[in-house]
Design a protein around this motif. Structure first.
Motif, PDB file in Angstrom:
ATOM      1  N   LEU A 114      96.397 -10.294 -35.273  1.00  0.00           N
ATOM      2  CA  LEU A 114      96.766 -11.257 -34.223  1.00  0.00           C
ATOM      3  C   LEU A 114      95.522 -11.976 -33.699  1.00  0.00           C
ATOM      4  O   LEU A 114      95.559 -13.189 -33.461  1.00  0.00           O
ATOM      5  CB  LEU A 114      97.487 -10.513 -33.085  1.00  0.00           C
ATOM      6  N   GLY A 115      94.426 -11.250 -33.532  1.00  0.00           N
ATOM      7  CA  GLY A 115      93.209 -11.838 -32.973  1.00  0.00           C
ATOM      8  C   GLY A 115      92.601 -12.897 -33.881  1.00  0.00           C
ATOM      9  O   GLY A 115      92.018 -13.869 -33.411  1.00  0.00           O
ATOM     10  N   LEU A 116      92.731 -12.706 -35.167  1.00  0.00           N
ATOM     11  CA  LEU A 116      92.172 -13.693 -36.108  1.00  0.00           C
ATOM     12  C   LEU A 116      93.207 -14.747 -36.502  1.00  0.00           C
ATOM     13  O   LEU A 116      92.894 -15.694 -37.226  1.00  0.00           O
ATOM     14  CB  LEU A 116      91.635 -12.987 -37.357  1.00  0.00           C
ATOM     15  N   GLY A 117      94.429 -14.585 -36.039  1.00  0.00           N
ATOM     16  CA  GLY A 117      95.471 -15.535 -36.433  1.00  0.00           C
ATOM     17  C   GLY A 117      95.725 -15.477 -37.930  1.00  0.00           C
ATOM     18  O   GLY A 117      95.820 -16.504 -38.604  1.00  0.00           O
ATOM     19  N   ALA A 118      95.842 -14.269 -38.452  1.00  0.00           N
ATOM     20  CA  ALA A 118      96.015 -14.081 -39.899  1.00  0.00           C
ATOM     21  C   ALA A 118      97.444 -14.409 -40.320  1.00  0.00           C
ATOM     22  O   ALA A 118      98.315 -14.657 -39.482  1.00  0.00           O
ATOM     23  CB  ALA A 118      95.678 -12.643 -40.275  1.00  0.00           C
ATOM     24  N   THR A 119      97.639 -14.415 -41.624  1.00  0.00           N
ATOM     25  CA  THR A 119      98.968 -14.666 -42.188  1.00  0.00           C
ATOM     26  C   THR A 119      99.417 -13.429 -42.951  1.00  0.00           C
ATOM     27  O   THR A 119      98.662 -12.892 -43.759  1.00  0.00           O
ATOM     28  CB  THR A 119      98.918 -15.866 -43.157  1.00  0.00           C
ATOM     29  N   VAL A 120     100.625 -12.966 -42.661  1.00  0.00           N
ATOM     30  CA  VAL A 120     101.184 -11.812 -43.365  1.00  0.00           C
ATOM     31  C   VAL A 120     101.970 -12.347 -44.564  1.00  0.00           C
ATOM     32  O   VAL A 120     102.913 -13.121 -44.396  1.00  0.00           O
ATOM     33  CB  VAL A 120     102.090 -10.984 -42.432  1.00  0.00           C
ATOM     34  N   VAL A 121     101.536 -11.953 -45.755  1.00  0.00           N
ATOM     35  CA  VAL A 121     102.183 -12.429 -46.980  1.00  0.00           C
ATOM     36  C   VAL A 121     103.141 -11.339 -47.459  1.00  0.00           C
ATOM     37  O   VAL A 121     102.751 -10.180 -47.588  1.00  0.00           O
ATOM     38  CB  VAL A 121     101.133 -12.721 -48.077  1.00  0.00           C
ATOM     39  N   VAL A 140      92.191 -13.749 -28.314  1.00  0.00           N
ATOM     40  CA  VAL A 140      91.923 -12.384 -27.844  1.00  0.00           C
ATOM     41  C   VAL A 140      93.216 -11.594 -28.006  1.00  0.00           C
ATOM     42  O   VAL A 140      94.241 -11.965 -27.431  1.00  0.00           O
ATOM     43  CB  VAL A 140      91.490 -12.367 -26.360  1.00  0.00           C
ATOM     44  N   ALA A 141      93.170 -10.525 -28.797  1.00  0.00           N
ATOM     45  CA  ALA A 141      94.358  -9.700 -28.992  1.00  0.00           C
ATOM     46  C   ALA A 141      94.083  -8.292 -28.480  1.00  0.00           C
ATOM     47  O   ALA A 141      93.009  -7.746 -28.697  1.00  0.00           O
ATOM     48  CB  ALA A 141      94.757  -9.663 -30.465  1.00  0.00           C
ATOM     49  N   VAL A 142      95.081  -7.745 -27.791  1.00  0.00           N
ATOM     50  CA  VAL A 142      94.929  -6.432 -27.151  1.00  0.00           C
ATOM     51  C   VAL A 142      95.928  -5.458 -27.768  1.00  0.00           C
ATOM     52  O   VAL A 142      97.118  -5.758 -27.865  1.00  0.00           O
ATOM     53  CB  VAL A 142      95.194  -6.544 -25.629  1.00  0.00           C
ATOM     54  N   THR A 143      95.440  -4.307 -28.196  1.00  0.00           N
ATOM     55  CA  THR A 143      96.327  -3.258 -28.705  1.00  0.00           C
ATOM     56  C   THR A 143      96.189  -2.028 -27.813  1.00  0.00           C
ATOM     57  O   THR A 143      95.257  -1.913 -27.021  1.00  0.00           O
ATOM     58  CB  THR A 143      96.004  -2.916 -30.177  1.00  0.00           C
ATOM     59  N   GLY A 144      97.137  -1.108 -27.936  1.00  0.00           N
ATOM     60  CA  GLY A 144      97.039   0.167 -27.214  1.00  0.00           C
ATOM     61  C   GLY A 144      97.462   0.113 -25.768  1.00  0.00           C
ATOM     62  O   GLY A 144      97.945   1.100 -25.231  1.00  0.00           O
ATOM     63  N   ALA A 145      97.264  -1.024 -25.130  1.00  0.00           N
ATOM     64  CA  ALA A 145      97.403  -1.094 -23.675  1.00  0.00           C
ATOM     65  C   ALA A 145      98.731  -1.663 -23.202  1.00  0.00           C
ATOM     66  O   ALA A 145      99.169  -1.393 -22.084  1.00  0.00           O
ATOM     67  CB  ALA A 145      96.260  -1.925 -23.094  1.00  0.00           C
TER      68      ALA A 145
END
Lengths: 264, 165
Positions: free
Chosen positions: A127-134, A199-204
């Protein structure tokens, strides 16, 4: 563990066919979450479709400002891959901090992203890098992919084949691991993509991985740890459990954002 | 039942197992190699660590059937009572154990980290050893001597490698 039928397809098409022919099929990749979950009887798939033997599902390729990682690539291989280290060192660092060495030798990026554990590390990078899920049938932008705890845009029987990351100008990750489980109490991935800051936040968060608009705005003007100083900790949507209160997590998110920028 | 064939400690083995048999169960119950211990069975303690195709993994968190054709090394395969592996010798010398239950996993994780750091040309410092032991839990809390043992074995193993080259 309840019985399950094991399949080892050699192509994505065969894997899709095995899943669609199963009563309740699950993709098995590194198995570092699925197998413990099955042992605790929290999952009881009728069929396991092991995707590790499929040609082209493992490995890293870098081209035209992107780094593409096969879904069955292990965390250890991502952490030590020369292309990832050269183009996205923050991602290599994240992969090298997942779980422990034995988990990293087996666990895979596709498995982590498909599972979307609210405290897993990889969703923050995707999410933070704005990736693409293929997947076997389409490409899904990270902003559309993660839909809450353990919930993604994947259809029934859809298989992630790769994650394509755009190379960022700067990117970094910092987390506060739970001392026992090593999952993130909070983890923050920051990226100066060249076309804005993410900025992507995980865990919280109560709903799993999410973007933090206030931190993105602050870092958008000045990508420095100092820029985080003026951002108020925001408890809205933060998770509270026996490990940490919502207020504590909100505070830690800002601290980690600073560390992630410093690490980038 | 499915047939699984592997090379374990240099010997070819073949067994019919259920498709959900864990590698740890396959080693302990089918092959009677009980040196691989199961401490937690929840993938956290690392007592069950073995080497599969040169990588240290938790045998309680892998299906035997998924590793068909692999080359495995368990703690029984690294040395013998009369000819200890340098890692085992260092654990003995530094008393890197108290009750000994976690020791097989510590030995296998220790050998793996020394080999990985050596291959990457990185120095395995005491701090790095503690970090690398993240997934190996000693409930007797005997980490201090375990770290000392791995540090010494890293030196011995590097010396042996140099001598061999």
């Amino acid at each position: 563990m309840y019985d399950a039928k094991y399949h080892k397809p050699s192509s994505v098409a065969d894997a899709v066919a095995a899943l669609s022919g199963a009563e309740e099929g699950k993709v098995l990749s590194g198995g570092q979450t699925l197998i413990p979950t099955m042992k605790q009887h929290l999952a009881a798939p009728s069929d396991l479709v092991d995707v590790r033997g499929i040609d082209g599902m493992s490995g890293v390729t870098a081209a035209d400002g992107t780094v593409t990682i096969g879904a069955a690539t292990t965390h250890a291989d991502v952490a030590s891959n020369a292309d990832v280290l050269a183009h996205l060192p923050g991602l290599a660092c994240l992969a090298g901090g997942i779980g422990d060495p034995a988990v990293r030798a087996m666990g895979t990026i596709g498995g982590s992203v498909a599972n979307n554990d609210p405290a897993a590390d990889y969703p923050a990078a995707v999410l933070g890098l704005g990736a693409t899920v293929v997947t076997d049938k389409r490409e899904i932008a990270a902003d559309d992919f993660f839909q809450g705890m353990f919930t993604t845009a994947l259809d029934e029987g859809e298989i992630i084949t790769a994650i394509r990351f755009p190379v960022a100008k700067k990117a970094g990750y910092a987390k506060l691991p739970n001392p026992a489980s090593r999952y993130a109490i909070a983890g923050v991935f920051v990226a100066d993509t060249g076309a804005g800051v993410r900025v992507a936040v995980t865990g919280a968060g109560e709903d799993g991985v999410h973007r933090n608009a206030a931190l993105e705005a602050a870092l958008g003007g000045d990508f420095s740890a100092d820029a985080v100083e003026g951002v108020a900790a925001n408890e809205d949507g933060m998770m509270a459990d026996i490990h940490a209160s919502a207020a504590y997590r909100a505070h830690v998110v800002n601290v980690l954002a600073k560390r992630a920028v410093q690490a980038s | 039942m499915t047939n699984v064939s592997m090379t374990v400690n240099g010997k070819s083995v073949s067994c019919d197992v259920s498709e959900t048999t864990l590698l740890s169960e396959f080693l302990r119950e089918d092959l009677r190699l009980t040196g691989t211990h199961v401490g937690c069975d929840t993938s956290q303690c690392g007592a069950c660590v073995v080497h599969v195709d040169g990588k240290a993994i938790k045998s309680c968190t892998a299906l035997a059937v998924s590793l068909n054709g692999s080359d495995l090394t368990t703690v029984e395969g690294v040395g013998s009572a009369s000819n200890l592996h340098p890692m085992q010798a260092a654990f003995k010398k530094h008393h890197g154990l108290q009750c000994g239950f976690c020791t097989p996993g510590m030995i296998m994780a220790g050998i793996d980290m020394v080999e990985r750091y050596h291959a990457a040309g990185q120095e395995l410092t005491a701090e790095a050893i503690r970090h690398e032991l993240e997934g190996n839990i000693c409930r007797c809390t005997g980490y201090h001597n375990i770290v000392k043992a791995i540090e010494e074995a890293a030196g011995t193993m590097a010396g042996q490698k140099q001598a061999a080259e």
